[in-house]
Design an enzyme around this catalytic site. Structure first.
Site, short mmCIF file in Angstrom:
data_model
loop_
_atom_site.label_atom_id
_atom_site.label_comp_id
_atom_site.label_asym_id
_atom_site.label_seq_id
_atom_site.Cartn_x
_atom_site.Cartn_y
_atom_site.Cartn_z
CG ASP A 263 -2.38 -0.62 1.19
OD1 ASP A 263 -2.72 -0.92 -0.35
OD2 ASP A 263 -2.57 -1.02 2.12
CG LEU A 264 2.82 2.35 3.97
CD1 LEU A 264 3.28 2.04 5.25
CD2 LEU A 264 1.62 3.81 3.81
#
Length: 413
Positions: A186-187
């Site tokens: 995600d990051l």
């Protein structure tokens, strides 16, 4: 950090319409907001971003009572304005289109095709604003056999190969695949999306042409394996898990001390000799089994337990002091108490406190981007749900208070 004048904001001329939630999209939007973009976060009336409710822990008010703002949400949503809007309604869809006409960037992370039925997909909004930069973030991308699947970070870490190289060796206690301690796919997708948006804006500024950006968590997870990918592609051999050890260098790993753990990163035979001398075991440098790195790699299962027993005799700080003095690369494994008390972290100003309308002050981690002319600013706290609905609808779209209240009565906002 204090807010910067407009001419000190790298993206002070950019407006972002943020239709994303959870982490990858909000992380991208927060990067853009830190750099000065006006980010309008669109949320569901009455509920908002899912992460607002992903607690405890929650932000506490001045009396130490929990507010409704989960710490998870706070991590990815500073410097934004929040409006609530039901985009499933015709009125809500028209408001999104009106806001998009006044925006430079639209971010969204809906399922593939979901926004098309609302007339809010790229093809539709491009008709409203031809130079729009439109970024979609999904688990698997807009095409391919998995395009319709929901993408979750944990699953992507496994599917994309990360967990095959992360975790203790299978033949040691606790061996097996391990996910990262944060949602790295995600990051990193948020970071790649930030870069793609900035590149698209640069292209637009030169040519006047907008474009569509298709970001997928799986693509990013595969790409970020970097040298592990090329190791495999060059050799045909899939890399294995080594835990906190290194496949080609010994000792290059963690060791338990009397009161914690340290990392010892010996890069050559001289550093190894100084390491064992500092530990009072100089004979380990002349033992032919351990004298060179190739021999240490070959005999790691004999050497590492000996070194582990040696390191356990002192505290973490005693070892760091001794090894730094000897020129042996090393470092502590800090918990977050220790991280935020670390003098280097404090000197770099990574913790910031921002006034919050319900929490007194909200403690956040500032942007790590240090820029001499256009420094990022942490000027606005993560917004309350719908905090800026009236401000945006009146200030940007010219709606009267009566018109806004009529929309509120119909639960459009």
């Amino acid at each position: 950090m204090a807010d910067s004048p407009l001419n000190k904001k790298a993206l002070g001329h950019i407006r972002v319409l943020d239709l994303t939630r959870v982490l990858a999209g909000p992380w991208c939007a927060q990067n853009l907001a830190d750099l000065g973009a006006d980010v309008i976060k669109v949320e569901r009336p009455g509920a908002g971003d899912d992460t607002r409710h992903w607690g405890p822990p929650y932000l506490q008010d001045a009396q130490g009572r929990d507010t409704t703002e989960a710490a998870y949400y706070l991590a990815a949503n500073r410097n934004k304005r929040s409006i609530t809007l039901d985009i499933a309604s015709p009125e809500g869809q028209e408001i999104v289109r009106a806001l998009a006409r006044q925006s430079d960037v639209v971010l969204e992370n809906y399922k593939v095709g979901q926004l098309k039925k609302y007339g809010l997909d790229y093809a539709s909004l491009k008709q409203e604003k031809p130079d729009l930069v439109y970024c979609s973030i999904t688990g698997f991308g807009q095409d391919g056999p998995y395009a319709q699947r929901a993408g979750y970070d944990f699953i992507i870490q496994g599917m994309g190969g990360f967990m095959s190289i992360t975790g203790e060796r299978d033949d040691l206690p606790g061996g097996g695949p391990q996910k990262a301690g944060v949602a790295i796919s995600d990051l990193m997708t948020g970071m790649y999306a930030t870069i793609a948006v900035l590149a698209a804006l640069a292209h637009r500024d030169r040519t006047g042409e907008g474009q569509y950006i298709d970001m997928a968590l799986l693509d990013v997870q595969v790409a970020m394996l970097a040298n592990m990918n090329t190791n495999y592609l060059a050799s045909g051999q899939a890399p294995r898990r080594w835990g906190n050890a290194h496949p080609n260098i010994v000792p290059y790993q963690t060791f338990p001390t009397a009161d914690g753990h340290i990392i010892v990163a010996v890069g050559n035979d001289g550093q190894y000799r100084r390491f064992v001398e500092a530990g009072g075991r100089p004979e380990l440098a002349t033992d032919e089994r351990f004298a060179t790195n190739p021999m240490r790699v070959r005999h790691r299962d004999i050497l590492v337990p000996i070194l582990s027993d040696m390191v356990k005799t002192r505290t973490k700080q005693e070892w760091i002091d001794a090894l730094e003095a000897a020129g042996v690369p090393c470092g502590p494994i800090n918990n977050l108490d220790e991280v935020f008390e670390n003098p280097q972290v404090r000197a770099r100003g990574l913790r910031v406190d921002i006034p919050h309308p319900t929490g007194g002050n909200v403690k956040l981690v500032g942007s790590p981007m240090k820029m001499s002319a256009t420094p990022p600013a942490c000027s606005l706290p993560p917004p309350l749900l719908g905090q800026h609905t009236d401000e945006v609808l009146h200030g940007m779209l010219g709606l009267t208070q009566a018109e806004i209240e009529a929309l509120r009565d119909k639960k459009v906002v």
